[in-house]
Design a protein around this motif. Sequence first.
Motif, PDB file in Angstrom:
ATOM      1  N   LYS A 113       0.822  -1.210   0.000  1.00  0.00           N
ATOM      2  CA  LYS A 113       0.000   0.000   0.000  1.00  0.00           C
ATOM      3  C   LYS A 113       0.852   1.255   0.000  1.00  0.00           C
ATOM      4  O   LYS A 113       1.739   1.428   0.837  1.00  0.00           O
ATOM      5  CB  LYS A 113      -0.916  -0.003   1.235  1.00  0.00           C
ATOM      6  CG  LYS A 113      -1.889   1.158   1.290  1.00  0.00           C
ATOM      7  CD  LYS A 113      -2.944   1.057   0.206  1.00  0.00           C
ATOM      8  CE  LYS A 113      -4.005   2.133   0.368  1.00  0.00           C
ATOM      9  NZ  LYS A 113      -5.009   2.080  -0.716  1.00  0.00           N
ATOM     10  N   LYS A 114       0.556   2.130  -0.943  1.00  0.00           N
ATOM     11  CA  LYS A 114       1.273   3.405  -1.036  1.00  0.00           C
ATOM     12  C   LYS A 114       0.340   4.587  -0.791  1.00  0.00           C
ATOM     13  O   LYS A 114      -0.860   4.512  -1.065  1.00  0.00           O
ATOM     14  CB  LYS A 114       1.931   3.542  -2.408  1.00  0.00           C
ATOM     15  CG  LYS A 114       3.282   2.838  -2.534  1.00  0.00           C
ATOM     16  CD  LYS A 114       4.044   3.339  -3.755  1.00  0.00           C
ATOM     17  CE  LYS A 114       5.513   3.004  -3.639  1.00  0.00           C
ATOM     18  NZ  LYS A 114       6.314   3.610  -4.726  1.00  0.00           N
ATOM     19  N   GLU A 115       0.916   5.656  -0.270  1.00  0.00           N
ATOM     20  CA  GLU A 115       0.212   6.927  -0.141  1.00  0.00           C
ATOM     21  C   GLU A 115       1.067   7.962  -0.864  1.00  0.00           C
ATOM     22  O   GLU A 115       2.084   8.394  -0.357  1.00  0.00           O
ATOM     23  CB  GLU A 115       0.037   7.288   1.332  1.00  0.00           C
ATOM     24  CG  GLU A 115      -0.890   8.457   1.560  1.00  0.00           C
ATOM     25  CD  GLU A 115      -1.151   8.694   3.033  1.00  0.00           C
ATOM     26  OE1 GLU A 115      -0.348   9.425   3.652  1.00  0.00           O
ATOM     27  OE2 GLU A 115      -2.140   8.142   3.554  1.00  0.00           O
ATOM     28  N   GLY A 116       0.660   8.270  -2.080  1.00  0.00           N
ATOM     29  CA  GLY A 116       1.503   9.096  -2.927  1.00  0.00           C
ATOM     30  C   GLY A 116       2.728   8.297  -3.337  1.00  0.00           C
ATOM     31  O   GLY A 116       2.621   7.176  -3.839  1.00  0.00           O
ATOM     32  N   ASP A 117       3.908   8.850  -3.114  1.00  0.00           N
ATOM     33  CA  ASP A 117       5.152   8.157  -3.450  1.00  0.00           C
ATOM     34  C   ASP A 117       5.717   7.362  -2.277  1.00  0.00           C
ATOM     35  O   ASP A 117       6.776   6.732  -2.405  1.00  0.00           O
ATOM     36  CB  ASP A 117       6.211   9.176  -3.917  1.00  0.00           C
ATOM     37  CG  ASP A 117       5.819   9.839  -5.235  1.00  0.00           C
ATOM     38  OD1 ASP A 117       5.133   9.176  -6.041  1.00  0.00           O
ATOM     39  OD2 ASP A 117       6.199  11.012  -5.437  1.00  0.00           O
TER      40      ASP A 117
ATOM     41  N   ASN B  76       5.452   2.703   6.358  1.00  0.00           N
ATOM     42  CA  ASN B  76       6.574   3.466   6.902  1.00  0.00           C
ATOM     43  C   ASN B  76       6.145   4.773   7.551  1.00  0.00           C
ATOM     44  O   ASN B  76       6.954   5.437   8.210  1.00  0.00           O
ATOM     45  CB  ASN B  76       7.598   3.760   5.808  1.00  0.00           C
ATOM     46  CG  ASN B  76       8.321   2.510   5.334  1.00  0.00           C
ATOM     47  OD1 ASN B  76       8.362   1.502   6.041  1.00  0.00           O
ATOM     48  ND2 ASN B  76       8.888   2.564   4.142  1.00  0.00           N
ATOM     49  N   LEU B  77       4.887   5.163   7.356  1.00  0.00           N
ATOM     50  CA  LEU B  77       4.378   6.411   7.922  1.00  0.00           C
ATOM     51  C   LEU B  77       3.588   6.185   9.207  1.00  0.00           C
ATOM     52  O   LEU B  77       3.130   7.146   9.830  1.00  0.00           O
ATOM     53  CB  LEU B  77       3.486   7.122   6.893  1.00  0.00           C
ATOM     54  CG  LEU B  77       4.143   7.472   5.553  1.00  0.00           C
ATOM     55  CD1 LEU B  77       3.109   8.087   4.610  1.00  0.00           C
ATOM     56  CD2 LEU B  77       5.327   8.419   5.749  1.00  0.00           C
TER      57      LEU B  77
END
Length: 466
Positions: free
Chosen positions: A245-249, A254-255
């Motif tokens: 899963k990504k949020e933007g780049d 990791n966030l």
Amino acid sequence: MSKSDFGLFGLGVMGKSLSRNLAQKGFKISLFNRHVDEVEVDVAKNFKAEYQELKNALAFDNVEEFVASLASPRKIMLMVNAGKTIDIVIDNLLPYLSENDIIIDGGNSNYKKTKERFDYLQTKGIQFIGTGVSGGEEGALKGPSIMPSGTKEAYNNVSQFLETIAARDKNNLPCCTYIGPEGSGQFIKMVHNGIEYVEMQLLAEVATILKHKGKNPNEIAETLDSFKDDANSYLLEITADIFRKKEGDSWLVNLILDKAGNKGTGNWATITSAELGVPNTLIASALFSRYISFYKEHRVQFHKEYIKKSVSRLNLADDDLLKAYQFVRIINHYQGFKLIQEASEKFNWNLNLSEIARIWTNGCIIRSSLMEELVSIFKETNTILIHSKISKMIIDCKPSIKRVVSDCVLSDVTTPALSEALQFFNGITTQHSSANIIQAQRDYFGAHKYQRIDDASGKFYHTNWV
């Protein structure tokens, strides 16, 4: 107005999903949610209006009217927060109930409180069923694993509802069965959640090791996917999804702040293990790992004080990591089911381990290919570590977990579940332990006495050590 077959009390996330599940299966249901001015207003009515399958449901925010809408014997499932709220709701319902009506507690209640409520309601002529429900929001809607306990008579009166909405195993049987008396259903849900704690911690450790091998989140997901052929599980699948899963780049994982929460069942399982004298070391380790994670500020401070160099890259083979993962999962399931077995014997519950494993093969959070194997294994033995198939896996996997744990220790990579599983296995397979020294120490300072290996009578001895 025709009476409803079944009542749902409490329309939180799980209550709403179970309501829709029941309605989709053709049951006429009554819905209740409390009224709180300017906070919770017309919740049941608004919820009914939101979904077509609820068009024949009856919606209430008045307890008396809700109870009166149900056919006798009334069947009411509580989906409210565990603890004092359950007792408050029971007291609110009692004035409107009749003899042989049935209350089902579908929350994560403590099994001891379930026993107290069962005994109390027996004096009122009301049947009480404590039931574990696993599967989360999606499982509750599409088919959860359900673990009800109480009297067999009460279960028979609600079985058509619970079994119809439950998930199905590979033989199309419902992942719902009569567990046993009193709070046994809530007990095995507690153990289920303890096993779940360990599985989650283990996957977090595996992912951390893969990160220290230099893999990015997408590569970690690919490696976890490669494990599925040999050790698939629901938690493995969702963990792979999480790392993609990504949020933007940025990868979302990791966030996320590294402070893990808990809602109490892991705590209860650890306390219960101690009370029953069962060495369920992995649940305790997973629980305390969450507690350690919550000390974020201390961890940052201590890291600056003690860690003067970056962690060196691990060079472990993915196959070793897979086998270490399999090793820990076997120990985790051995410990969890051992806790259930010991409770069954102590409380005279007569629990069926194979049947419990069967209802955990679908719908629940800990469903896995290993759980499917345990269904047949528990028909042959209650101790999986002595089963030939399991022992072969353990023997095959032990060299790998030794390599994984030792490399992580030398590289300062935190792996409590992996390490504890190996230590437990070494302890449980040690013929002559160091406990003789402890017995001597206890006798020295407290005259607690000890038994001797050269006296088979079981006689206890005391020595004047000075």
